[in-house]
Design a protein around this motif. Structure first.
Motif, mmCIF file in Angstrom:
data_model
loop_
_atom_site.group_PDB
_atom_site.id
_atom_site.type_symbol
_atom_site.label_atom_id
_atom_site.label_comp_id
_atom_site.label_asym_id
_atom_site.label_seq_id
_atom_site.Cartn_x
_atom_site.Cartn_y
_atom_site.Cartn_z
ATOM 1 N N ALA A 112 0.816 -1.212 0.000
ATOM 2 C CA ALA A 112 0.000 0.000 0.000
ATOM 3 C C ALA A 112 0.857 1.272 0.000
ATOM 4 O O ALA A 112 0.352 2.357 -0.264
ATOM 5 N N LYS A 113 2.140 1.136 0.273
ATOM 6 C CA LYS A 113 3.043 2.292 0.254
ATOM 7 C C LYS A 113 3.199 2.813 -1.158
ATOM 8 O O LYS A 113 3.226 2.050 -2.120
ATOM 9 N N ARG A 114 3.331 4.107 -1.260
ATOM 10 C CA ARG A 114 3.654 4.686 -2.559
ATOM 11 C C ARG A 114 5.104 4.346 -2.884
ATOM 12 O O ARG A 114 5.945 4.240 -1.994
ATOM 13 N N ILE A 115 5.392 4.228 -4.164
ATOM 14 C CA ILE A 115 6.735 3.851 -4.600
ATOM 15 C C ILE A 115 7.774 4.852 -4.096
ATOM 16 O O ILE A 115 8.865 4.476 -3.706
ATOM 17 N N SER A 116 7.418 6.117 -4.080
ATOM 18 C CA SER A 116 8.368 7.146 -3.652
ATOM 19 C C SER A 116 8.701 7.047 -2.162
ATOM 20 O O SER A 116 9.704 7.588 -1.715
ATOM 21 N N GLU A 117 7.882 6.321 -1.388
ATOM 22 C CA GLU A 117 8.112 6.184 0.051
ATOM 23 C C GLU A 117 8.898 4.927 0.404
ATOM 24 O O GLU A 117 9.273 4.733 1.544
ATOM 25 N N MET A 118 9.146 4.064 -0.582
ATOM 26 C CA MET A 118 9.784 2.778 -0.319
ATOM 27 C C MET A 118 11.300 2.898 -0.230
ATOM 28 O O MET A 118 11.898 3.760 -0.853
ATOM 29 N N THR A 119 11.875 1.991 0.537
ATOM 30 C CA THR A 119 13.328 1.884 0.595
ATOM 31 C C THR A 119 13.803 1.119 -0.642
ATOM 32 O O THR A 119 12.994 0.527 -1.363
ATOM 33 N N VAL A 120 15.113 1.090 -0.845
ATOM 34 C CA VAL A 120 15.674 0.361 -1.982
ATOM 35 C C VAL A 120 15.323 -1.124 -1.882
ATOM 36 O O VAL A 120 14.957 -1.760 -2.870
ATOM 37 N N GLY A 121 15.415 -1.693 -0.691
ATOM 38 C CA GLY A 121 15.070 -3.104 -0.491
ATOM 39 C C GLY A 121 13.606 -3.384 -0.819
ATOM 40 O O GLY A 121 13.275 -4.399 -1.430
ATOM 41 N N GLU A 122 12.716 -2.491 -0.375
ATOM 42 C CA GLU A 122 11.287 -2.659 -0.670
ATOM 43 C C GLU A 122 11.027 -2.537 -2.168
ATOM 44 O O GLU A 122 10.175 -3.251 -2.713
ATOM 45 N N LEU A 123 11.747 -1.642 -2.845
ATOM 46 C CA LEU A 123 11.596 -1.521 -4.295
ATOM 47 C C LEU A 123 12.016 -2.816 -4.986
ATOM 48 O O LEU A 123 11.329 -3.291 -5.892
ATOM 49 N N ARG A 124 13.136 -3.381 -4.559
ATOM 50 C CA ARG A 124 13.596 -4.653 -5.151
ATOM 51 C C ARG A 124 12.581 -5.762 -4.912
ATOM 52 O O ARG A 124 12.305 -6.566 -5.800
#
Length: 183
Positions: free
Chosen positions: A66-78
């Protein structure tokens, strides 16, 4: 009011709707709902009062999603990229954001490559000319990075190219200016 869509090989296979959902005993419990099952051009509708459905996502993973992409950490993006690609989705938008996390900080170094030769040259026009030229260069960089990122997010160019192409172009410009100034 919960809706879950199941995809198989990139195609919608099932849609489950329920009035209420609970997480218990490591599974999801759906209450008062309806499932639409697709098989080719056919569709079956199944009504249910209570149904346990296995989903790979836990409540914590759902909250992270549910997090916006801009709020994610690098690990969460991966993790999000792996998740999207696992069900056959297009992760271009997330890949672009991941590479922007590394390419944008490089812009400062790139601007130094471009600005150093301009600052070394003696200008009769004064310091305001150099400042104005710097603003123009930054503005052009901003336009180029916006265009390339949009093209990468839409899939017109590779997601890796969008964030890095402006840096490559402006680094080439900076190295060219350094070479020209050193002569």
């Amino acid at each position: 009011d919960v809706t879950v869509q199941d995809f198989e090989e990139g195609q919608l296979a099932r849609v489950t709707e329920a009035e209420r959902v609970e997480w218990a005993d490591d599974s999801w419990h759906f209450y008062q709902g309806r499932a639409y099952v697709f098989a080719g051009s056919d569709m079956a509708v199944l009504n249910f009062q209570n149904q346990n459905i296995y989903l790979e996502s836990t409540p914590e993973q759902m909250q992270s999603a549910a997090k916006r992409i801009s709020e994610m950490t690098v690990g969460e993006l991966r993790d999000r990229i792996r998740e999207i690609e696992s069900y056959g989705g297009d992760a271009s938008r997330v890949i672009v954001e991941l590479h922007m996390r590394f390419s944008l900080p490089m812009a400062g170094f790139i601007f130094a490559l471009v600005g150093a030769p301009l600052g070394v040259k003696r200008q009769r026009k004064g310091t305001s000319y150099g400042f104005g030229l710097s603003i123009v260069i930054i503005f052009i960089y901003y336009i180029v990075i916006t265009i390339t990122n949009t093209l990468a997010q839409e899939g017109t160019i590779a997601p890796l190219v969008g964030p890095w192409l402006p840096n490559v172009l402006f680094a080439g410009l900076g190295l060219g200016l350094i070479f020209k100034t050193s002569r």
